[in-house]
Design an enzyme around this catalytic site. Structure first.
Site, PDB file in Angstrom:
ATOM      1  N   LYS A 105       0.856  -1.195   0.000  1.00 34.62           N
ATOM      2  CA  LYS A 105       0.000   0.000   0.000  1.00 34.62           C
ATOM      3  C   LYS A 105       0.880   1.229   0.000  1.00 34.62           C
ATOM      4  O   LYS A 105       2.006   1.193   0.517  1.00 34.62           O
ATOM      5  CB  LYS A 105      -0.881   0.028   1.249  1.00 34.62           C
ATOM      6  CG  LYS A 105      -2.134   0.850   1.081  1.00 34.62           C
ATOM      7  CD  LYS A 105      -3.186   0.031   0.343  1.00 34.62           C
ATOM      8  CE  LYS A 105      -4.549   0.603   0.334  1.00 34.62           C
ATOM      9  NZ  LYS A 105      -5.548  -0.433  -0.004  1.00 34.62           N
ATOM     10  N   GLY A 217     -20.801   6.564   2.901  1.00 36.06           N
ATOM     11  CA  GLY A 217     -19.720   6.837   1.941  1.00 36.06           C
ATOM     12  C   GLY A 217     -20.262   6.782   0.530  1.00 36.06           C
ATOM     13  O   GLY A 217     -20.879   5.794   0.136  1.00 36.06           O
ATOM     14  N   GLY A 219     -18.301   7.566  -2.328  1.00 34.81           N
ATOM     15  CA  GLY A 219     -17.166   7.686  -3.253  1.00 34.81           C
ATOM     16  C   GLY A 219     -17.287   6.608  -4.315  1.00 34.81           C
ATOM     17  O   GLY A 219     -18.399   6.168  -4.646  1.00 34.81           O
ATOM     18  N   ASN A 220     -16.158   6.156  -4.844  1.00 32.15           N
ATOM     19  CA  ASN A 220     -16.198   5.159  -5.921  1.00 32.15           C
ATOM     20  C   ASN A 220     -16.967   3.916  -5.501  1.00 32.15           C
ATOM     21  O   ASN A 220     -17.878   3.457  -6.196  1.00 32.15           O
ATOM     22  CB  ASN A 220     -14.771   4.805  -6.357  1.00 32.15           C
ATOM     23  CG  ASN A 220     -14.769   3.724  -7.434  1.00 32.15           C
ATOM     24  OD1 ASN A 220     -14.854   2.541  -7.145  1.00 32.15           O
ATOM     25  ND2 ASN A 220     -14.742   4.131  -8.689  1.00 32.15           N
ATOM     26  N   ALA A 221     -16.631   3.355  -4.345  1.00 34.16           N
ATOM     27  CA  ALA A 221     -17.259   2.094  -3.936  1.00 34.16           C
ATOM     28  C   ALA A 221     -18.736   2.305  -3.573  1.00 34.16           C
ATOM     29  O   ALA A 221     -19.619   1.606  -4.078  1.00 34.16           O
ATOM     30  CB  ALA A 221     -16.493   1.493  -2.766  1.00 34.16           C
ATOM     31  N   GLY A 222     -19.010   3.278  -2.713  1.00 37.24           N
ATOM     32  CA  GLY A 222     -20.378   3.465  -2.217  1.00 37.24           C
ATOM     33  C   GLY A 222     -21.362   3.875  -3.301  1.00 37.24           C
ATOM     34  O   GLY A 222     -22.504   3.399  -3.335  1.00 37.24           O
TER      35      GLY A 222
HETATM   36  N1  GLU Z   1      -7.166   0.002  -3.375  1.00 32.47           N
HETATM   37  C1  GLU Z   1      -7.934  -1.178  -3.659  1.00 32.47           C
HETATM   38  C2  GLU Z   1      -7.964  -2.085  -2.450  1.00 32.47           C
HETATM   39  O1  GLU Z   1      -7.817  -1.667  -1.333  1.00 32.47           O
HETATM   40  C3  GLU Z   1      -7.474  -1.868  -4.919  1.00 32.47           C
HETATM   41  C4  GLU Z   1      -6.064  -2.316  -4.916  1.00 32.47           C
HETATM   42  C5  GLU Z   1      -5.586  -2.797  -6.277  1.00 32.47           C
HETATM   43  O2  GLU Z   1      -6.357  -2.765  -7.213  1.00 32.47           O
HETATM   44  O3  GLU Z   1      -4.423  -3.175  -6.340  1.00 32.47           O
HETATM   45  O4  GLU Z   1      -8.227  -3.257  -2.566  1.00 32.47           O
END
Ligand code: GLU
Length: 415
Positions: A105, A217, A219-222
């Site tokens: 990360k 939330g 954002g993209n996910a919500g």
């Molecule tokens: N940021 C996303 C996660 O937390 C995707 C990570 C990725 O696609 O490598 O799973």
């Protein structure tokens, strides 16, 4: 009450798993910390002529199963411990999904909302130019996360390509489609979560048609979860929120209007036909399904007992503390834990990597079908472990994921 440190939360979760799997102390100790981390200072020329220094990180938690994989966050409250926790969760996520990848990360302490387009581009390129030697297709492949976008991925890919002297599409995922992105990556996190919801509803005998849903939330996910909950299952979205607050209507919210209100005014709270509620109230609504898709530590020992939802979908990473987990388990709430529920994003990122390597693009149908297979399989393996050991779904997910990483480390002769 101060919020728990996410890395300590991740370590506590691992500790419970180490007991269940009876891990040797040395192996457990190795898994408690990242294998590598990079701390970088990024000088950026600001539009007003000044130079500002931003602090960035990349944590490579464990790469026993393959190159590290995980997003980059641009957030004003970023901390190295949050990145460490998120890198650990990526390790368990890729393992649980059976992907040939490890976990990593990254993050930069910044507020992208206060940066101009040019400043954001220079910061994105600056970050990549600081870490490029340690990342790349065979080492560590970043992706989007909180407040980072396909455009940012394109800049970073371009920077890496310039520095490495080749078109290196495979150095990062979540790119726009015409520069090596994959169909279906944009809503993959939410879609993957929906497939696990479908499986959970079968187990619990819940009819998803008109099932009530609250989403923390947008954002993209919500936001994609709201749309897909409506389109795939005809769920009734009764509440949504963002960082400014929430909106509720027992008649159901019109998802298309939510998108346009958010686009026009920057927040869902300006949605006209609903009652304003706080983020805290949203979590405690009397709904069938609660989707948490914002940040860490929102379900704690303080509010866990007041949660009425039957199913919690954790599209965010780390939304629930270990004490809250105990309460939810006791109360019979079915939690689909983060590194299972939100694994759709990294799974389609993996498909993107495969398409970049083979230089062959898959159809959207192929992406959906393969994503569904992997998410369904992962959900079932977690459910089975939860029944076998009599443990909650998070601990069950840990046992499956950690066992695979340990097996790989042993086969490679690391431990
Ligand atoms: N940021 C996303 C996660 O937390 C995707 C990570 C990725 O696609 O490598 O799973």
């Amino acid at each position: 009450m101060s919020k728990p440190n996410p890395f300590e939360v991740a370590q506590q979760q691992l500790e419970s798993c180490a007991k269940i799997l009876n891990l040797e102390p040395g192996v457990h100790d190795f898994l408690r910390h990242p294998m590598r981390e990079f701390h970088v200072s990024i000088p950026v020329h600001m539009d007003d002529g000044s130079i500002r220094i931003f602090q960035g990180y990349r944590v490579q938690y464990n790469d026993a199963l393959g190159p590290c994989k995980g997003g980059i966050r641009f957030h004003p409250e970023e901390t190295i411990d949050t990145i460490r926790a998120l890198a650990a969760w990526m390790t368990w996520k890729t393992s649980l999904l059976g992907l040939p990848l490890g976990g990593g990360k990254g993050g930069v302490i910044c507020n992208p909302k206060e940066l101009s387009g040019g400043e954001l581009e220079r910061l994105s390129r600056g970050y990549m130019s600081q870490i490029w030697q340690w990342v790349g297709p065979g080492k560590d492949v970043p992706a989007p996360d909180v407040y980072t976008t396909p455009q940012i991925m394109a800049w970073m890919m371009d920077e890496y390509s310039k520095l490495s002297g080749e078109n290196a599409f495979g150095c990062i995922t979540g790119k726009p489609i015409c520069v090596g992105g994959s169909c279906g990556r944009d809503d993959a996190t939410a879609r993957g979560g929906m497939y696990t919801l479908r499986e959970a509803s079968k187990v619990l005998g819940m009819n998803l048609k008109n099932a009530t849903v609250a989403i923390q939330g947008f954002g993209n996910a919500g936001s994609h979860a709201a749309r897909l909950g409506r389109d795939l299952f005809a769920c009734k979205i009764v509440a949504v929120s963002d960082s400014q607050g929430g909106i509720y209507s027992d008649q159901g919210l019109d998802v298309n209007s939510l998108f346009s209100v958010k686009a026009k005014t920057g927040t869902v709270i300006n949605y006209p036909n609903g009652r304003k509620i706080s983020n805290e109230e949203l979590l405690e609504l009397n709904v069938d399904i609660l989707i948490v898709s914002a940040l860490e530590n929102v379900i704690t020992e303080e509010n866990a007992d007041r949660i009425k939802a039957k199913i919690i979908l954790e599209l965010a990473n780390g939304p629930t503390t270990p004490k809250a987990d105990e309460i939810l388990f006791k109360n019979g709430v079915h939690v689909i834990p983060d590194f299972l529920c939100n694994a759709g994003g990294v799974t389609v990122s993996y498909f993107e990597m495969v398409q970049n390597i083979t230089r062959f693009c898959w159809s959207i149908e192929e992406v959906y079908q393969r994503l569904d297979e992997r998410m369904t399989q992962a959900y079932r393996s977690v459910l089975e472990a939860s029944k076998n050991y009599g443990i909650d779904m998070r601990q069950a997910a840990y046992t499956v994921a950690v066992a695979r990483v340990v097996e790989a480390m042993k086969l490679r002769g690391w431990v």
